[in-house]
Each structure stands twice: as structure tokens, then as C-alpha cells.
Design a protein around this motif. Structure first.
Motif, mmCIF file in Angstrom:
data_model
loop_
_atom_site.group_PDB
_atom_site.id
_atom_site.type_symbol
_atom_site.label_atom_id
_atom_site.label_comp_id
_atom_site.label_asym_id
_atom_site.label_seq_id
_atom_site.Cartn_x
_atom_site.Cartn_y
_atom_site.Cartn_z
ATOM 1 N N THR A 83 20.400 33.534 15.553
ATOM 2 C CA THR A 83 19.601 32.704 16.444
ATOM 3 C C THR A 83 20.383 31.435 16.760
ATOM 4 O O THR A 83 20.835 30.732 15.851
ATOM 5 N N GLU A 84 20.551 31.155 18.036
ATOM 6 C CA GLU A 84 21.292 29.964 18.443
ATOM 7 C C GLU A 84 20.384 28.742 18.384
ATOM 8 O O GLU A 84 19.301 28.723 18.976
ATOM 9 N N VAL A 85 20.824 27.726 17.649
ATOM 10 C CA VAL A 85 20.048 26.504 17.505
ATOM 11 C C VAL A 85 20.934 25.308 17.855
ATOM 12 O O VAL A 85 22.161 25.362 17.728
ATOM 13 N N LEU A 90 16.302 20.419 13.428
ATOM 14 C CA LEU A 90 15.688 21.685 13.827
ATOM 15 C C LEU A 90 14.261 21.718 13.307
ATOM 16 O O LEU A 90 14.009 21.541 12.112
ATOM 17 N N LEU A 187 21.796 31.745 11.531
ATOM 18 C CA LEU A 187 21.805 30.691 12.547
ATOM 19 C C LEU A 187 23.217 30.471 13.057
ATOM 20 O O LEU A 187 24.184 30.551 12.293
ATOM 21 N N VAL A 189 25.032 27.462 15.401
ATOM 22 C CA VAL A 189 24.811 26.151 16.025
ATOM 23 C C VAL A 189 25.633 26.050 17.298
ATOM 24 O O VAL A 189 26.863 26.178 17.284
ATOM 25 N N GLY A 193 21.705 25.695 22.143
ATOM 26 C CA GLY A 193 20.711 26.324 21.282
ATOM 27 C C GLY A 193 19.367 25.621 21.321
ATOM 28 O O GLY A 193 19.210 24.532 21.889
ATOM 29 N N ALA A 194 18.364 26.254 20.701
ATOM 30 C CA ALA A 194 17.002 25.721 20.668
ATOM 31 C C ALA A 194 16.854 24.684 19.555
ATOM 32 O O ALA A 194 17.577 24.711 18.561
ATOM 33 N N SER A 195 15.910 23.773 19.737
ATOM 34 C CA SER A 195 15.641 22.749 18.722
ATOM 35 C C SER A 195 14.422 23.106 17.884
ATOM 36 O O SER A 195 14.021 22.332 17.015
ATOM 37 N N ARG A 196 13.844 24.275 18.146
ATOM 38 C CA ARG A 196 12.666 24.734 17.400
ATOM 39 C C ARG A 196 12.861 26.186 17.006
ATOM 40 O O ARG A 196 13.300 27.011 17.818
ATOM 41 N N LEU A 197 12.522 26.505 15.760
ATOM 42 C CA LEU A 197 12.632 27.870 15.253
ATOM 43 C C LEU A 197 11.246 28.344 14.818
ATOM 44 O O LEU A 197 10.747 27.939 13.770
#
Length: 208
Positions: A83-85, A90, A187, A189, A193-197
Motif C-alpha cells: 500500500t502506497e502511503v 499516517l 507499506l 512510502v 501515497g495516501a495519508s490515511r490507512l
């Protein structure tokens, strides 16, 4: 011990008040549920597992993780895609909505618990255990990938109140359920990427 459809075994850990899962194919032991009271036996019912809580004199129905009820899970083990964050902070949200006709069980204290553990180099902050199903994690800017280990639990019981909201005549011993899930989330980085998981324990993610 109770055999599961995928070839693993559920073990009633009476002394430690938990239900474990042993996978003989990998030798891995994971936790299916905690905060049980002296679980002494268990049986499969329609893809769920019903546990005998000896110290509470009741049966508790648990939702098994998907990989434990898929017969083909042994032959087809796949790794979750990364998952790209985004770098920095996060937001971890474990989504739980009590099923229809149930409510959070807070008779014996907090009804939810969240545990975050991971290789120490991945996070600068946010590890450990807490009662809320959400948390801010501080990612190490010097690390670009790693696996985040998350374990979440929520306990719910049948809502026995009448439509008027009165508890009169309510069942003193409602059926209760422990919802437990463990995740290993790779993960990666990236600036995009998203700031919420969000991780789904039960229900829909209303933030989507």
C-alpha cells in the motif's frame, strides 16, 4: 482443538483466555480472539466458530478471518500488494460497525482494542496497545518500505432494548460476539501515497 477448513487448527488457550490458530503448513501461530474467559472448547458453525467461555457460562460466536475458511488457502497463499502511503504522519483507522441488532459491549470495560507492532525502523511513533480503533503513526523518513502489523478487536452483544429505548424485560444474558482480525500490511512510502490507512474489521468505511 478444532480443525478449520483450510487445514489449520484453532486452539482454545484456556489459561491465557484466548483462541489461537496454528497453521501446520507454515508453523505459524496467530491469535484469533482475546478477552475470552477460560475458553474450553469450540465448534464450527456456518463459517464462524462458537467458543465455550467456561468462566462466563456462555457461548460466544466469533467471525473467522477469510483465510481460515477458504479451503484453497493452503495451495494459494499470496502476498498482499504494498500500500502506497505518504511520508510523515499516517492516520490508521480500523473500521468497525456493530452488525444490525448488536451494540458495543462495554459492561466489563472498553469494548475495543488496537495493537500496532512493526520493525522498529519503520515507525518513529504510534506503536503499542490502546483502546481506540484509530491512531496517528509517524513514519520514519529514512525508511521507504516495511510491513505494518496491526491487531484489532471489538466486542458486541445483541441489543435487547425495546424500540422505545427501555431496557425493561431485556435478556440478562445476550449473545455476544468478539470480532478479531490481524493484518500484515506491506507499506511503500511515496510522495503520491495516501495519508490515511483504513482497515476493515466489520462494516463499511464511511470516509470513502
Amino acid at each position: 482443538m478444532t480443525a478449520l477448513p483450510d487445514g489449520s487448527v484453532a486452539v482454545s488457550d484456556t489459561y491465557n483466555h484466548a483462541l489461537r490458530r496454528y497453521d501446520p503448513a507454515t508453523g505459524e501461530v496467530t491469535t484469533l480472539a482475546t478477552d475470552l474467559r477460560e475458553p474450553s472448547d469450540a465448534v464450527l458453525v456456518d463459517g464462524d466458530i462458537v467458543v465455550v467461555e467456561s468462566a462466563r457460562h456462555r457461548l460466544t460466536r466469533l467471525r473467522l478471518p477469510e483465510e481460515a475458511v477458504r479451503v484453497e488457502a493452503v495451495a494459494h497463499r499470496t502476498r498482499r500488494e504494498a500500500t502506497e502511503v505518504a511520508p510523515g504522519r499516517l492516520r490508521l483507522d480500523v473500521v468497525f460497525r456493530a452488525p444490525t441488532g448488536q451494540k458495543l459491549d462495554e459492561r466489563y470495560g472498553p469494548s475495543t482494542r488496537l495493537l500496532v507492532s512493526t520493525p522498529p525502523e519503520l515507525l518513529l511513533g504510534g506503536e503499542g496497545t490502546g483502546m481506540d480503533l484509530f491512531r496517528d503513526l509517524d513514519l520514519n523518513p529514512e525508511v521507504t518500505e516495511g510491513v505494518l502489523h496491526v491487531s484489532a478487536m471489538a466486542a458486541s452483544c445483541d441489543d435487547t432494548e425495546s424500540d422505545s429505548g427501555s431496557a425493561a424485560g431485556a435478556n440478562e444474558y445476550p449473545a455476544c460476539h468478539v470480532h478479531q482480525q490481524d493484518w500484515g500490511v506491506p507499506l511503500k512510502v511515496t510522495d503520491a501515497g495516501a495519508s490515511r490507512l483504513p482497515l476493515i474489521l466489520a462494516g463499511m468505511d464511511e470516509a470513502v
